[in-house]
Design an enzyme around this catalytic site. Structure first.
Site, PDB file in Angstrom:
ATOM      1  N   GLY A 222       0.846  -1.195   0.000  1.00 56.05           N
ATOM      2  CA  GLY A 222       0.000   0.000   0.000  1.00 56.05           C
ATOM      3  C   GLY A 222       0.876   1.237   0.000  1.00 56.05           C
ATOM      4  O   GLY A 222       2.014   1.202  -0.478  1.00 56.05           O
ATOM      5  N   SER A 223       0.359   2.318   0.561  1.00 55.30           N
ATOM      6  CA  SER A 223       1.103   3.582   0.506  1.00 55.30           C
ATOM      7  C   SER A 223       2.186   3.651   1.585  1.00 55.30           C
ATOM      8  O   SER A 223       2.110   2.952   2.603  1.00 55.30           O
ATOM      9  CB  SER A 223       0.140   4.753   0.684  1.00 55.30           C
ATOM     10  OG  SER A 223      -0.385   4.727   1.994  1.00 55.30           O
ATOM     11  N   GLU A 244       5.725  -3.353   1.099  1.00 57.80           N
ATOM     12  CA  GLU A 244       5.931  -2.972  -0.306  1.00 57.80           C
ATOM     13  C   GLU A 244       5.096  -1.721  -0.514  1.00 57.80           C
ATOM     14  O   GLU A 244       3.873  -1.783  -0.584  1.00 57.80           O
ATOM     15  CB  GLU A 244       5.493  -4.130  -1.206  1.00 57.80           C
ATOM     16  CG  GLU A 244       6.156  -4.091  -2.561  1.00 57.80           C
ATOM     17  CD  GLU A 244       5.271  -3.471  -3.616  1.00 57.80           C
ATOM     18  OE1 GLU A 244       5.331  -2.221  -3.757  1.00 57.80           O
ATOM     19  OE2 GLU A 244       4.536  -4.203  -4.277  1.00 57.80           O
ATOM     20  N   CYS A 278       2.834  -0.161  -8.862  1.00 57.68           N
ATOM     21  CA  CYS A 278       3.831   0.398  -7.924  1.00 57.68           C
ATOM     22  C   CYS A 278       5.153   0.678  -8.627  1.00 57.68           C
ATOM     23  O   CYS A 278       5.781   1.695  -8.362  1.00 57.68           O
ATOM     24  CB  CYS A 278       4.011  -0.519  -6.721  1.00 57.68           C
ATOM     25  SG  CYS A 278       4.295  -2.235  -7.140  1.00 57.68           S
TER      26      CYS A 278
HETATM   27  O1  TXE Z   1      -3.735   2.948   0.192  1.00 56.20           O
HETATM   28  P1  TXE Z   1      -3.451   2.856   1.741  1.00 56.20           P
HETATM   29  P2  TXE Z   1      -4.831   3.719  -0.623  1.00 56.20           P
HETATM   30  C1  TXE Z   1      -0.338   4.027  -3.124  1.00 56.20           C
HETATM   31  C2  TXE Z   1      -0.696   5.022  -4.194  1.00 56.20           C
HETATM   32  C3  TXE Z   1      -1.998   5.568  -3.739  1.00 56.20           C
HETATM   33  C4  TXE Z   1      -1.867   5.518  -2.247  1.00 56.20           C
HETATM   34  C5  TXE Z   1      -3.140   5.490  -1.458  1.00 56.20           C
HETATM   35  O2  TXE Z   1       0.255   6.057  -4.205  1.00 56.20           O
HETATM   36  O3  TXE Z   1      -2.180   6.910  -4.154  1.00 56.20           O
HETATM   37  O4  TXE Z   1      -1.155   4.322  -2.020  1.00 56.20           O
HETATM   38  O5  TXE Z   1      -3.916   4.365  -1.758  1.00 56.20           O
HETATM   39  C6  TXE Z   1      -5.411  -0.459   4.985  1.00 56.20           C
HETATM   40  N1  TXE Z   1      -3.110  -0.184   9.526  1.00 56.20           N
HETATM   41  N2  TXE Z   1      -0.566   2.660  -3.464  1.00 56.20           N
HETATM   42  O6  TXE Z   1      -5.488   4.802   0.140  1.00 56.20           O
HETATM   43  O7  TXE Z   1      -3.897   4.056   2.495  1.00 56.20           O
HETATM   44  C7  TXE Z   1      -6.608  -0.053   4.170  1.00 56.20           C
HETATM   45  O8  TXE Z   1      -7.794  -0.610   4.712  1.00 56.20           O
HETATM   46  C8  TXE Z   1      -3.322  -1.220   8.700  1.00 56.20           C
HETATM   47  C9  TXE Z   1       0.606   1.910  -3.778  1.00 56.20           C
HETATM   48  O9  TXE Z   1      -5.717   2.705  -1.196  1.00 56.20           O
HETATM   49  O10 TXE Z   1      -2.049   2.481   1.856  1.00 56.20           O
HETATM   50  C10 TXE Z   1      -6.280  -0.633   2.820  1.00 56.20           C
HETATM   51  O11 TXE Z   1      -6.663  -1.999   2.770  1.00 56.20           O
HETATM   52  N3  TXE Z   1      -3.960  -1.134   7.540  1.00 56.20           N
HETATM   53  C11 TXE Z   1       0.369   0.472  -3.813  1.00 56.20           C
HETATM   54  C12 TXE Z   1      -4.772  -0.629   2.760  1.00 56.20           C
HETATM   55  O12 TXE Z   1      -4.334  -0.408   4.076  1.00 56.20           O
HETATM   56  C13 TXE Z   1      -4.427   0.052   7.178  1.00 56.20           C
HETATM   57  C14 TXE Z   1      -0.939  -0.055  -4.199  1.00 56.20           C
HETATM   58  C15 TXE Z   1      -4.146   0.384   1.805  1.00 56.20           C
HETATM   59  O13 TXE Z   1      -4.401   1.695   2.215  1.00 56.20           O
HETATM   60  C16 TXE Z   1      -4.260   1.192   7.984  1.00 56.20           C
HETATM   61  C17 TXE Z   1      -2.040   0.806  -3.832  1.00 56.20           C
HETATM   62  C18 TXE Z   1      -3.560   1.040   9.210  1.00 56.20           C
HETATM   63  N4  TXE Z   1      -3.331   2.089  10.021  1.00 56.20           N
HETATM   64  C19 TXE Z   1      -1.814   2.126  -3.501  1.00 56.20           C
HETATM   65  N5  TXE Z   1      -4.810   2.229   7.348  1.00 56.20           N
HETATM   66  C20 TXE Z   1       1.535  -0.356  -4.257  1.00 56.20           C
HETATM   67  N6  TXE Z   1       2.641  -0.297  -3.526  1.00 56.20           N
HETATM   68  O14 TXE Z   1       1.431  -1.102  -5.213  1.00 56.20           O
HETATM   69  C21 TXE Z   1      -5.303   1.759   6.180  1.00 56.20           C
HETATM   70  N7  TXE Z   1      -5.086   0.449   6.091  1.00 56.20           N
END
Ligand code: TXE
Length: 475
Positions: A222-223, A244, A278
């Site tokens: 994720g982010s 990642e 990513c």
């Molecule tokens: O991801 P988030 P988002 C990047 C991309 C995008 C940004 C935001 O730049 O603009 O992330 O996307 C869970 N503890 N990528 O908002 O916020 C939440 O429920 C545990 C890159 O979708 O990272 C969700 O399932 N979990 C990427 C997940 O985290 C938590 C692919 C992702 O949320 C949490 C996608 C917490 N405190 C987006 N808070 C890549 N690397 O490929 C939230 N979540």
């Protein structure tokens, strides 16, 4: 009351309802695709307890049997790919062919992980002693998958974790939970109860999971911002982590490059999955000698491409997956307009309804432009002109992220530049090959730990070193 299809959680080998449901939106039509269960804290406790109960037996199950079950899971995913890909396109937005690749990727990584056996490393085998390191599983793994490749990335985590002898609770993104929940139904009869659990939920579920003391390891994609929070919540019980996170990958196009070939490969690399990858090239540094030709080729490809509903025949690029991300991308485009940067492509119309963004190319914005400094994660690509290769490399490396990159041009020089890029992965004159034997992971704030290959499997294990005296200490 919505009539959309509803899905179930997988807990302890049973398909169960959530206490409530949330809507999953098709990003191409903004209509409800289906309704996913919103797992409660009690259901999380049940899933973790069942994974803990299943763990001792699963870890003692011979690895060949675990491998066979993970391979069977891959086969069942493949056998149902026609149904699954339609569901994935509806909830994720990507064209049907891309959805097939995403799901096929999940199945493929099951098959490939099933071929891996952690090695036993013998350090000494003398008359005096034998010293060897074995690999043992960690326990219960919390796997959190993203919305850009909901299935492939989920199984990058689940397959090696299971092969290594861990049990798993998987959480798909709240934006794309449905295909994963359907796969959970298919997995129910393949894996023993509790070995593999799937929970979907709203925003509260992720933090509940990462803070849960019953997990031994978190694997999160994720982010970077959320990655930091995951790391904080892992601290109290020192959970192992694979993170990642984001990237702002640079591509460097050198003089002497085959312009047509590099432009068409970079076009696919940057815009595939509508830029929501990513390790996609997110800023392209192009040498002055080829800038005009390269920019013209790329712009032509962008103008010809069909952006639309992924379920429609002939669509090459779908919408942005979700509204918050759509707004983030629109904000970056607006910033380019406000600052008067040139647009080489991207002014054309796209459907009004749905989160569509035309493939957009920005002409030589300054080094401090937001579109250069920030991860766009969408189909907006800045091209930056350079004369001095060293300066271009310095700019490419001047970044908090360190995920991937690519270099295009005369092979020897290109490889020399690739070796000096501060990232976990660099492609030279090709893009995106992800052989399962290849470890993949980021440097700097793109995270740590690796996925795929033997190195990826070992992330789900701990060392267990046994030193045995040859002289038996018995009377
Ligand atoms: O991801 P988030 P988002 C990047 C991309 C995008 C940004 C935001 O730049 O603009 O992330 O996307 C869970 N503890 N990528 O908002 O916020 C939440 O429920 C545990 C890159 O979708 O990272 C969700 O399932 N979990 C990427 C997940 O985290 C938590 C692919 C992702 O949320 C949490 C996608 C917490 N405190 C987006 N808070 C890549 N690397 O490929 C939230 N979540």
């Amino acid at each position: 009351m919505s009539t959309a299809r509803t899905f179930k959680l997988l807990i302890d080998g049973a398909s169960v309802d959530g206490e409530s449901l949330f809507d999953v939106i098709n990003p191409a039509t903004e209509e409800v695709v289906g309704r996913a269960p919103d797992a409660t804290r009690q259901q999380l406790d049940q899933a973790v307890a069942s994974a803990r109960r299943a763990y001792p037996k699963w870890k003692e199950t011979p690895i060949a049997e675990r491998q066979a079950m993970v391979a069977a899971l891959g086969r069942v995913i493949n056998e149902n790919i026609e149904e699954l890909k339609r569901l994935l396109t509806a909830e994720q937005g990507k064209p049907l062919g891309d959805a097939e690749q995403d799901i096929g990727g999940g199945a493929y990584f099951c098959a490939q992980s099933a071929e891996l056996t952690p090695p036993v490393e013998v350090h000494e085998d003398s008359d005096v002693r034998r010293s060897a390191t074995y690999r043992v599983p960690l326990g219960v793994v919390c796997a959190i998958a993203p919305w850009n490749f909901p299935i492939a990335i989920a199984f990058w985590k689940v397959a090696p974790a299971l092969v290594a002898g861990n049990t798993v609770v998987l959480k798909p993104s709240p934006f794309t939970p449905l295909t994963t929940l359907r796969i959970a139904e298919l997995a129910r009869d393949i894996l023993p109860s509790g070995v593999f659990n799937v929970l979907s939920g709203s925003d509260r579920l992720g933090p509940w999971m990462t803070g849960h003391p019953g997990f031994d390891k978190i694997s999160f994609t994720g982010s970077t911002a959320t990655g930091r929070r995951v790391m904080e919540s892992a601290a109290p019980t020192l959970k192992r982590l694979t993170l990642e996170l984001g990237g702002n990958d640079a591509a460097i196009v050198l003089p002497g490059v085959d312009v047509q070939s590099a432009a068409s490969q970079l076009f696919q690399a940057a815009f595939a999955n509508s830029g929501q990858v990513c390790f996609a090239p997110k800023r392209v540094y192009v040498h002055s000698a080829v800038y005009e030709d390269f920019a013209a080729s790329l712009a032509e490809l962008a103008k010809q491409a069909k952006v639309g509903d992924g379920a429609e025949q002939g669509t090459s690029f779908g919408p942005i997956q979700n509204r918050p991300q759509y707004e983030r991308v629109q904000d970056l485009i607006a910033d380019c307009r406000t600052n008067g940067y040139g647009f080489l492509a991207g002014q054309d119309n796209v459907p009004d309804k749905g989160y569509f963004v035309p493939l957009t190319i920005i002409d030589n914005p300054p080094a401090d432009a937001r579109i250069v400094r920030e991860e766009q994660f969408g189909p907006v690509l800045p091209l930056i002109r350079f004369d001095d290769i060293e300066a271009a490399l310095e700019q490419a490396n001047d970044c908090d992220y360190g995920l991937g990159g690519s270099v295009w041009g005369p092979p020897e020089l290109a490889e020399e530049i690739a070796l000096r890029m501060d990232t976990g992965m660099v492609w030279v004159n090709e893009f995106g090959s992800m052989a399962p034997s290849q470890p993949f992971g980021g440097r700097k704030q793109s995270g740590f730990g690796v996925e795929n290959g033997m190195a990826g499997l070992l992330e789900y294990t701990s060392i267990h070193t046994i030193v045995t005296a040859k002289q038996a200490n018995v009377a």
